[in-house]
Structure formats: C-alpha cells, structure tokens
Write a protein that holds these residues in place. Structure first.
Motif, mmCIF file in Angstrom:
data_model
loop_
_atom_site.group_PDB
_atom_site.id
_atom_site.type_symbol
_atom_site.label_atom_id
_atom_site.label_comp_id
_atom_site.label_asym_id
_atom_site.label_seq_id
_atom_site.Cartn_x
_atom_site.Cartn_y
_atom_site.Cartn_z
ATOM 1 N N ALA A 102 -6.519 4.038 16.775
ATOM 2 C CA ALA A 102 -6.589 4.303 15.563
ATOM 3 C C ALA A 102 -5.703 3.605 14.641
ATOM 4 N N PHE A 103 -4.458 3.166 15.005
ATOM 5 C CA PHE A 103 -3.549 2.595 14.159
ATOM 6 C C PHE A 103 -4.166 1.234 13.949
ATOM 7 N N THR A 104 -4.816 0.782 14.850
ATOM 8 C CA THR A 104 -5.353 -0.855 14.884
ATOM 9 C C THR A 104 -6.537 -0.822 13.982
ATOM 10 N N ALA A 131 3.031 -0.933 5.794
ATOM 11 C CA ALA A 131 2.389 -0.217 6.803
ATOM 12 C C ALA A 131 1.865 -1.256 7.722
ATOM 13 N N THR A 132 1.404 -2.230 7.497
ATOM 14 C CA THR A 132 0.659 -3.234 8.179
ATOM 15 C C THR A 132 1.673 -3.722 9.423
ATOM 16 N N ILE A 133 2.941 -4.035 9.036
ATOM 17 C CA ILE A 133 4.020 -4.050 10.200
ATOM 18 C C ILE A 133 4.119 -2.855 11.105
ATOM 19 N N ALA A 134 4.131 -1.870 10.612
ATOM 20 C CA ALA A 134 4.205 -0.586 11.483
ATOM 21 C C ALA A 134 3.159 -0.372 12.433
ATOM 22 N N VAL A 135 1.978 -0.600 11.660
ATOM 23 C CA VAL A 135 0.690 -0.649 12.800
ATOM 24 C C VAL A 135 0.847 -1.449 13.667
ATOM 25 N N THR A 136 1.307 -3.013 13.491
ATOM 26 C CA THR A 136 1.315 -3.918 14.502
ATOM 27 C C THR A 136 2.372 -3.301 15.633
ATOM 28 N N LEU A 137 3.551 -3.032 14.881
ATOM 29 C CA LEU A 137 4.374 -2.615 16.174
ATOM 30 C C LEU A 137 3.938 -1.657 16.958
ATOM 31 N N GLY A 190 1.115 -0.693 17.954
ATOM 32 C CA GLY A 190 0.079 -1.380 18.860
ATOM 33 C C GLY A 190 0.879 -1.897 19.839
ATOM 34 N N ALA A 191 1.615 -2.763 19.405
ATOM 35 C CA ALA A 191 2.414 -3.339 20.516
ATOM 36 C C ALA A 191 3.108 -2.377 21.403
ATOM 37 N N VAL A 192 3.880 -1.416 21.019
ATOM 38 C CA VAL A 192 4.599 -0.422 21.769
ATOM 39 C C VAL A 192 3.288 0.170 22.546
ATOM 40 N N GLY A 193 2.291 0.720 22.004
ATOM 41 C CA GLY A 193 1.436 1.393 22.788
ATOM 42 C C GLY A 193 0.764 0.652 23.910
ATOM 43 N N GLY A 194 0.502 -0.863 23.639
ATOM 44 C CA GLY A 194 0.048 -1.570 24.623
ATOM 45 C C GLY A 194 0.922 -1.613 25.855
#
Length: 605
Positions: free
Chosen positions: A48-50, A79-85, A87-91
């Motif tokens: 969803a974030f991605t 917001a773009t940076i937060a979404v990217t982070l 996604g990385a943590v979720g991965g």
C-alpha cells in the motif's frame, strides 16, 4: 542406474498429479499459518505504501515544481522518503519471516523422510542404494530450499505489488494501461512453456545426481577405496566418475539455459513498451492534443517499471515452482512408500521374559513363487542354544532375522513366550531380542559412544564391565586415549576380531534375554575366532540363543542343532546324535574339517 522409485515429476504423469502435489505442498505450511498471516499483513501494508509513491511523484512534477510551492515540495519529498523507508523495513521483515517459515518446513520435510525411511524393513535397504537414499534427503530436499523459503512471500508480495501497480496505472491513464496489459497473456504463455521444459530436465538431472552420489558413496568409502586399490581399478573408477559427472554437467547446462531466449524476448518487450508509451504521448503532443501531462507520463512509466518487476518475478516463481514439482515428486515418492512391517495399534509388552522361542509352521518368501522357508516347526526352550547350519542360501539368516522381526513371516508365526512377535511393540521386541552379525557396524565416534549406543545411560563402570566380559577391555586400556579413542569410519582402525568384541560388549550392555548370532565368527582366523567365541560364550550364558553357524566347530556344544536344506528342516538333534545319523550334518562336518585343514595348511606355508 537409479532405483525403480521413479519421479512423479515425469512429463507424462504431471497433468494428473500436479493438483494433488500442489495441495500437499500447501499443507506443508499449515503449521505456520500464524507467521504467514503476519507476513501477509506486512506485505499488504508495504504494498500500500509503495502504491502511493507514483502519485507523490505526479504531484511533485505537476504541482509543486511548476508552482514553486516549496512547502508542498518539502512535504511530498519527505513522504516519498518515508514510503521508501517503510518499504525497505517491510521487505526485511517479510524476508525474515519467510526464511524462518521456509527453514522450518525444510526441517519438517527432512525429518518426515528420514523418519519414514527408518521405519522401512531391512528388505527395502537391501534393494536400494545408500547413495539413492542420501540423494533424496540431501539433494532433492535441498533443491526445493529456495522454493519453500521464498515462494509464499514472493507470490503474495509480488502479486500484491502487481495488483497495486495495475490499479495505479488504470487511475493514471486507462488507455495506456490497457496497451501495456494486453501483452501479459503472451508473457504468461512463455513462462508456462519454459516451466514444463525445465521440469522434465530437472527430473533427469536429479536422477543423474543420485547416480553420482551413489558412485561417490560406494567408491570413496574405506571399503571402496580398498577394493579399487587392491584390484588396480582406481583409474577406471575415475574414468567412470568423469563420465557420470559429464552427463550431470550437460544436464545442468541444459536446465539452466532452457527458455533463456524466450525470457530474453520478454525483457526486450519490457524495455520497448515504455518507449512506445513515450512515443504515443509524443505523437499526441505533436498533433496539438495533449494525451497526458508530463507528471502523469513519468508517474505512469514509473509504475509500469514497477509492474514489470513483480510480473517477471512471478513468472520466475511459476517456472521455479513447476521445476520443483519434479523434486517434490521424488520426495513424496519416498513418503508414499508403504511400510511393510508395522506396529499394531495396541501392541503388547513382554514382562518377566523367560525367552522361549517357537517357530510354528513358518514360511517365508522374498518374492512370489520363491519360498525361502517352508513349514518350519521348532522350539528353543528358555536359556538354551539352538544352532542353525546348512549350505549358503538354505535360509539360516532369514529364520534368525524373523525372531528380531527384521522380516515378517509370510506363513505361520514366530512367538516369544507364546506371544507372536508381530503383536509386540517395537520397543519391547528390541529389549527382548539382540542381534550380533558378522557385519559389525561402528560409528565414527569414540569407543565409549559406540558402546553407549546400546545403553545411553550406561556408566563408565558398566562400560568397563561389558568390555571385560567381551575380552576387549585390556586392548582398549592399552590405547593412548582409552575409551575416548575414535574408532574411525566403520571401525577400520580395529581388526575384525576387535570390532566383533566391541559389538559383543555393546550387546552385553543391552542385555537382551534372547540372542541371535549371525555367523559372528565366520570371517575370522582360528586364533581370533577362539577369542571372539569366548566372548560370545560369555554373552550367551543364561540367554536363549539362536546361533547361525558357518564353522561347525563353534556350535558342537549347542543344546540342539538344526540343519536347513533349501528352506526345510532336514535334520535336528545334538552334535553326537547328528554325527551318528550320518546324514546331511555329517557331510557338512566333513566339509568343514577339510576347509579348516586347508586354512591351517595355508597358514603353515
């Protein structure tokens, strides 16, 4: 060649078995559904974030930058940076859970196969190569590691990402989205055809790998090396291994390259489609009609690339899953093997064992129309010794092994203290019957560990007492490390007589009331035979003993001697009675005397 346990993954049988295999694979994950649910939740949140990221990019290009709105630009960038982070943590969390679940499933598979094989009868292992069994446990189960570990996470993660990407594309511009989506069926068809091709190659590759594993196990063991060196066959073995390895290498190359050109064509399409999108947008702009805004166009192609990545991944998973079905077929083939010797639902336990053994009209066949034993009626009173003699192939070892239930009688029954051995629990039977054979098996461990295999809780004093009774303690004590001495693989650091006495000491620790001695001194010289026989006499004292004899000099004092001839009891009596009878036993005794004379003459020369 490999065994008759052919893979279920063959091309001809795959269509019928595939749904059943997939359901069995899915059931492997059932015990871990809680962790899987957590992983799916993390994947859903991450996806969803991605999915939000392209819309943030669209607003940056269409609103924040053209309007010079620094505040909006700052918030959108943050917001773009937060979404990217996120996604990385979720991965990372997703991969962590997936690996834990995957390795637990792998553990369950290995234990299931090992446990099921351990329940097979002796007959299974006499007709199956050891290397084949090792290949199923190591190579086949190891080969599905990546599938088991990553498949669930990849399917759900990539599937969710793909759905989110398609939805975003439709929201951004439905016309461009349909143009891109129209190519997907073609890609799926390519993936399915490649998967079928690789599945067939993988089955052949695993069979060849089993052949190589068996060859290594047979030729690189101590026995194999000794045989190869003494017969001068070392170079021939290397040549044979080279040939088998070449075949394996060719199959590996074919399996890896299968479908590469077709997948390359997909990658070309993925590279071409964004260019076509830009071309379509450029034509619209050149004609004076703006098809989409610049922000929408960049956002769309960004989403498009994100759609192609999970799509390629899903196609790869599909190919890998189809390929792994060949391995799962081989694994399930072993798990589906029927166990021909089983324990009854409510087995009996012997207590206060006297040790009477009765063979009541016993018959046995290894195969149809090939009876090894027929109409055997014998009784071994408690605490007495019955010797079994006869020519090779007369059924001596088979009859003895029926008592330990290494085989099951196909006719009649074998009873201990009046209880059919088939009605006893395996634990009770193992406590009651001990077997000492001429093929002494010692583990690559210390002497103490080998002895404690029979009685894990045995004290050092009990080990020493058993070794003294087996006439082996003095030799062990003379070793620099004593009972901590490593015996070497299969005991090759010890002589045949020493290994036999270690086996006898191990059985003394076990202390079974019924004993089966399977030609325990047949491979020994006369002096060593006398030493081992003294240890066997100590072991047999007070026990019901069934001695399968090759050298008749070792069983002269038996309470009864039974002569088997082609599976039938030909004669029965004491040594003196059978000698007086002048029949088959007397002939065997004369032949045995000639062989002993020849052995002594050879030693004298």
């Amino acid at each position: 060649m490999s065994t008759d346990l052919t893979s279920e993954g063959g091309t001809k049988t795959a269509p019928k078995r595939k749904p059943r295999q997939l359901s069995r694979i899915a059931r492997l994950f059932t015990p871990y559904r809680g962790r899987l649910a957590l992983m799916l939740l993390i994947i859903a949140i991450t996806s969803a974030f991605t999915a939000v990221s392209p819309f943030l990019l669209q607003r940056i290009l269409d609103e924040a930058i053209p309007d010079g709105n620094v505040k909006l630009l700052t918030w959108l960038t943050a917001a773009t940076i937060a979404v990217t982070l996120a996604g990385a943590v979720g991965g990372v969390l997703q991969n962590w859970i997936a690996n834990i679940v995957g390795q637990r499933v792998m553990h369950d598979l290995r234990v299931s196969v090992y446990g099921h094989l351990s329940r097979q009868s002796l007959a299974f292992f006499t007709r199956t190569r050891t290397g084949e069994v090792q290949s199923r446990i190591n190579n086949d189960i190891g080969g599905v590691d990546s599938v088991v570990t990553n498949t669930v996470g990849n399917i759900v993660g990539d599937g969710t990402t793909l759905i989110a990407a398609v939805a975003a594309m439709l929201l951004l511009d439905w016309r461009l989205a349909l143009m891109c989506l129209a190519t997907i069926p073609f890609f799926i068809w390519i993936a399915r055809s490649v998967g079928k091709q690789r599945r067939a190659l993988r089955a052949r590759r695993q069979e060849q790998l089993a052949d190589v594993t068996s060859l290594i196990e047979e030729s690189m063991s101590v026995s194999g090396i000794l045989l190869g060196k003494t017969l001068g066959r070392g170079p021939a073995q290397v040549e044979r291994f080279t040939s088998e390895s070449n075949r394996l290498a060719d199959l590996e190359v074919n399996a890896q390259l299968a479908g590469r050109w077709r997948f390359a064509s997909i990658q070309v399409f993925f590279g071409v489609i964004p260019a076509l999108v830009y071309f379509a947008a450029g034509l619209g702009s050149a004609s004076g009609s703006t098809l989409v805004s610049l922000g929408t166009l960049v956002a769309f192609t960004t989403v498009q690339v994100r759609m192609f990545r999970p799509l390629m991944s899903l196609m790869g998973v599909g190919v890998q899953l189809q390929t792994s079905l060949a391995l799962f077929g081989r694994i399930f083939g072993y798990l589906d093997l029927p166990v021909d010797i089983t324990e009854k639902p409510e087995p009996k336990t012997l207590t206060g064992v006297r040790g009477e053994v009765r063979f009541e009209d016993v018959g046995f066949s290894y195969a149809e129309n090939a009876r090894t034993l027929r109409e055997v009626d014998l009784t071994v009173p408690p605490g007495t010794t019955m010797a079994l003699v006869g020519a090779t192939g007369s059924g001596k070892t088979t009859l003895g092994y029926l008592v330990a239930r290494l085989y099951d009688a196909t006719e009649g029954r074998v009873a201990i203290d009046g209880v059919d051995v088939r009605d006893l629990s395996f634990a009770s039977l193992a406590d009651t019957v001990g077997v000492v054979s001429q093929e002494t098996h010692l583990f690559h461990a210390s002497i103490a560990e080998n002895l404690r295999f029979a009685k894990p809780e045995a004290t050092d004093g009990e080990l020493e007492a058993a070794a003294r009774a087996a006439r082996i303690h003095d030799h062990i004590a003379s070793l620099p490390e004593g009972y901590d001495t490593i015996v070497g693989e299969r005991g090759y650091r010890f002589s045949g007589g020493e290994k036999q006495r270690l086996a006898i000491a191990r059985m003394i620790l076990r202390n079974p009331p019924v004993l089966v001695l399977d030609e325990a001194t047949s491979a020994l010289d006369n002096r060593t035979e006398q030493e081992v026989q003294a240890a066997l006499d100590a072991l047999s004292s007070g026990r019901t003993t069934i001695a399968i004899a090759h050298r008749l000099s070792t069983i002269r004092d038996a309470d009864q001697i039974v002569v088997l001839d082609k599976g039938v009891v030909a004669e029965r009596g004491t040594h003196d009675e059978l000698v007086a009878l002048g029949g088959r036993y007397a002939d065997l005794l004369a032949q045995d005397a000639i062989e002993e004379w020849a052995d002594e003459a050879a030693v004298t020369r």
